[in-house]
Scaffold this active site. Structure first.
Site, PDB file in Angstrom:
ATOM      1  N   CYS A 129      14.076 -11.378  -2.880  1.00 54.00           N
ATOM      2  CA  CYS A 129      14.538 -11.220  -4.264  1.00 54.00           C
ATOM      3  C   CYS A 129      13.565 -10.400  -5.114  1.00 54.00           C
ATOM      4  CB  CYS A 129      14.692 -12.600  -4.879  1.00 54.00           C
ATOM      5  SG  CYS A 129      13.154 -13.517  -4.764  1.00 54.00           S
ATOM      6  N   TYR A 162       0.823  -1.233   0.000  1.00 52.49           N
ATOM      7  CA  TYR A 162       0.000   0.000   0.000  1.00 52.49           C
ATOM      8  C   TYR A 162       0.850   1.274   0.000  1.00 52.49           C
ATOM      9  CZ  TYR A 162      -2.881  -3.506   2.484  1.00 52.49           C
ATOM     10  OH  TYR A 162      -3.523  -4.645   2.888  1.00 52.49           O
TER      11      TYR A 162
HETATM   12  N1  LLP Z   1     -14.750  -5.176   9.766  1.00 50.54           N
HETATM   13  C1  LLP Z   1     -14.639  -5.586   8.498  1.00 50.54           C
HETATM   14  C2  LLP Z   1     -15.804  -6.177   7.828  1.00 50.54           C
HETATM   15  C3  LLP Z   1     -13.413  -5.434   7.815  1.00 50.54           C
HETATM   16  O1  LLP Z   1     -13.309  -5.835   6.558  1.00 50.54           O
HETATM   17  C4  LLP Z   1     -12.309  -4.858   8.497  1.00 50.54           C
HETATM   18  C5  LLP Z   1     -11.013  -4.716   7.818  1.00 50.54           C
HETATM   19  C6  LLP Z   1     -12.479  -4.462   9.836  1.00 50.54           C
HETATM   20  C7  LLP Z   1     -13.726  -4.623  10.431  1.00 50.54           C
HETATM   21  C8  LLP Z   1     -11.374  -3.849  10.642  1.00 50.54           C
HETATM   22  O2  LLP Z   1     -10.960  -2.642  10.078  1.00 50.54           O
HETATM   23  P1  LLP Z   1      -9.952  -1.672  10.865  1.00 50.54           P
HETATM   24  O3  LLP Z   1     -10.645  -1.168  12.092  1.00 50.54           O
HETATM   25  O4  LLP Z   1      -8.736  -2.457  11.209  1.00 50.54           O
HETATM   26  O5  LLP Z   1      -9.655  -0.608   9.876  1.00 50.54           O
HETATM   27  N2  LLP Z   1      -4.433  -4.917   5.421  1.00 50.54           N
HETATM   28  C9  LLP Z   1      -4.873  -3.549   5.365  1.00 50.54           C
HETATM   29  C10 LLP Z   1      -6.196  -3.366   6.049  1.00 50.54           C
HETATM   30  C11 LLP Z   1      -7.275  -4.277   5.542  1.00 50.54           C
HETATM   31  C12 LLP Z   1      -8.580  -4.126   6.287  1.00 50.54           C
HETATM   32  C13 LLP Z   1      -9.543  -5.198   5.928  1.00 50.54           C
HETATM   33  N3  LLP Z   1     -10.790  -5.145   6.632  1.00 50.54           N
HETATM   34  C14 LLP Z   1      -3.794  -2.645   5.922  1.00 50.54           C
HETATM   35  O6  LLP Z   1      -2.722  -3.148   6.284  1.00 50.54           O
HETATM   36  O7  LLP Z   1      -3.950  -1.424   5.963  1.00 50.54           O
END
Ligand code: LLP
Length: 411
Positions: A330, A301
């Site tokens: 790599c 990202y």
């Molecule tokens: N609820 C649902 C349905 C979700 O899809 C997500 C995150 C959350 C809650 C929690 O969201 P948060 O509060 O953590 O923003 N890998 C990415 C983030 C992907 C989020 C996916 N869904 C990153 O490293 O920024």
């Protein structure tokens, strides 16, 4: 936190979590919604270490899960089944069956076909499945496109017309009980306006369901509250809670929140060790023992994780020059920071990446047959191991057994 001591004791790459801060973040969230019936369901995907989840279970947290594996982790870590919700666009029959057998709070349904599947499986099990429908409000969350989920162009949820049809179907089914409504417009949100707009849209929709005699119990606003990685504004939790309460005016519903990053993001650090420095004609590279398999957020990202330097050399501003911090993988995309000012470094110096508690270890992999890092928690000033570093044997055990079986057969 004494990163030098921790690196010495547990070696690097190492994830360290400040468990006291995690507790505080959770309590902040909970307190913001205190005035109302509410349930905070920590989103396990952000960091699913059992001890981290257990820390939150002790504070009466619920869990938002996106696979049956996460549901089982939540239960093992002490989260009560009736506080667990299961979301995601692609639940398999096995996952739906297990979720119904475990009798969790509800399943967040994301399509018509899924609703039919849940109904069919509930009928087979002789159960009535508690469900909620994820409604896609078609609102731009103004975040990175990969983590934006609330637009019709995204794969998540159903539009309100389809949702209406699904609620009607569920209401008339012997095997479905519609108990909630859900939306989640994206992650790492720093602007409250899209969240307010979505909450208002979904609350209006919930009111329209009353005309059909569909009385829901839960209003699930998803997660998404962002943190400050570099200079992003932070959402004020009190204003967030007030805005949601205001949108719900007149509706007597329990609010469910699914925060992940907000709870664990700022509490995590990734400690890496400098291996080499390398200067090409155009660039200075600092090569560390940590790579995109440990923390993929910069590569995926273009995320920024601030770096703290623990060097034996002077760290005078005047001596700093621009460098990329890169790992041993790599790929040219394997970097942890780009074009940042760093002092001259030598082998063994430590670089500590901040805000690595969310989507750090949980997104790590074994790419290039690299062992995943160890995880350590610090609570009341005392550190303890939460997960050991993988060994080479851990990585190849299964394949080796198979290979040895095949070789025996050949003999
Ligand atoms: N609820 C649902 C349905 C979700 O899809 C997500 C995150 C959350 C809650 C929690 O969201 P948060 O509060 O953590 O923003 N890998 C990415 C983030 C992907 C989020 C996916 N869904 C990153 O490293 O920024």
């Amino acid at each position: 936190m004494d990163f030098l001591k921790l690196a010495n004791e547990y070696k690097t790459p190492l994830y360290v979590y400040d468990l006291d801060k995690i507790k505080n973040q959770f309590l902040n969230f909970k307190n913001a919604f205190n005035a109302r019936k509410s349930l905070i369901c920590y989103a396990l995907k952000a960091n699913s270490n059992l001890s981290v989840i257990n820390t939150l279970a002790k504070l009466e947290s619920g869990a938002d899960c996106v696979s049956i594996g996460e549901v089982k982790r939540a239960i093992l870590a002490g989260i009560k089944k009736y506080k667990i919700i299961f979301s995601g666009v692609g639940k398999s029959d096995e996952e739906i069956t297990e979720a119904l057998e475990l009798d969790i709070l509800f399943i967040n349904v994301e399509s018509q076909q899924e609703l039919k599947r849940v109904e069919y499986i509930a009928k087979k099990l002789g159960k009535k499945a508690r469900i909620s429908i994820r409604v896609n409000p078609n609102i731009d969350a103004k975040t990175h496109p990969y983590i934006s989920t609330g637009l019709h162009e995204n794969k998540f949820g159903v539009d309100k017309h389809k949702a209406f049809e699904l609620y009607l179907h569920a209401k008339n089914s012997l095997f479905l009980e519609p108990v909630g409504i859900h939306f989640h417009i994206g992650s790492q949100l720093s602007d409250l306006d899209p969240i307010i707009a979505a909450a208002e849209k979904i609350a209006d929709f919930t009111r329209s369901l009353l005309a059909l005699e569909i009385h829901l119990k839960f209003f699930d606003v998803g997660g998404g509250v962002g943190i400050t990685y570099s200079d992003e504004e932070k959402i004020n939790l009190y204003e967030y809670a007030q805005a949601i309460l205001k949108a719900l005016k007149g509706l007597d519903l329990t609010i469910i929140c699914e925060p992940g990053r907000y709870i664990v993001g700022e509490s995590g650090f990734l400690i890496s060790k400098v291996l080499y420095e390398k200067h090409t004609k155009d660039k200075r590279f600092v090569i560390v023992d940590t790579a995109m398999n440990d923390l993929i957020r910069p590569s995926l990202y273009q995320a920024i994780h601030k770096v703290r330097v623990y060097s034996k050399n002077s760290t005078e501003e005047a001596q700093k020059t621009k460098a990329d911090i890169v790992g041993p993988i790599c790929e040219s995309g394997d970097y942890l920071a780009k074009n940042i000012l760093l002092p001259p470094l030598q082998s063994g110096d430590l670089l500590v990446f901040e805000n690595a508690g969310a989507y750090g270890y949980s997104m790590s992999s074994n790419y290039n047959t690299r062992k995943r890092a160890a995880e350590v928690g610090v609570e009341n000033g005392i550190d303890r191991i939460l997960k050991h570093r993988e060994s080479f044997e851990d990585l190849i055990k299964d394949e080796l057994n198979i290979l040895q079986g095949v070789l025996c057969e050949i003999k």
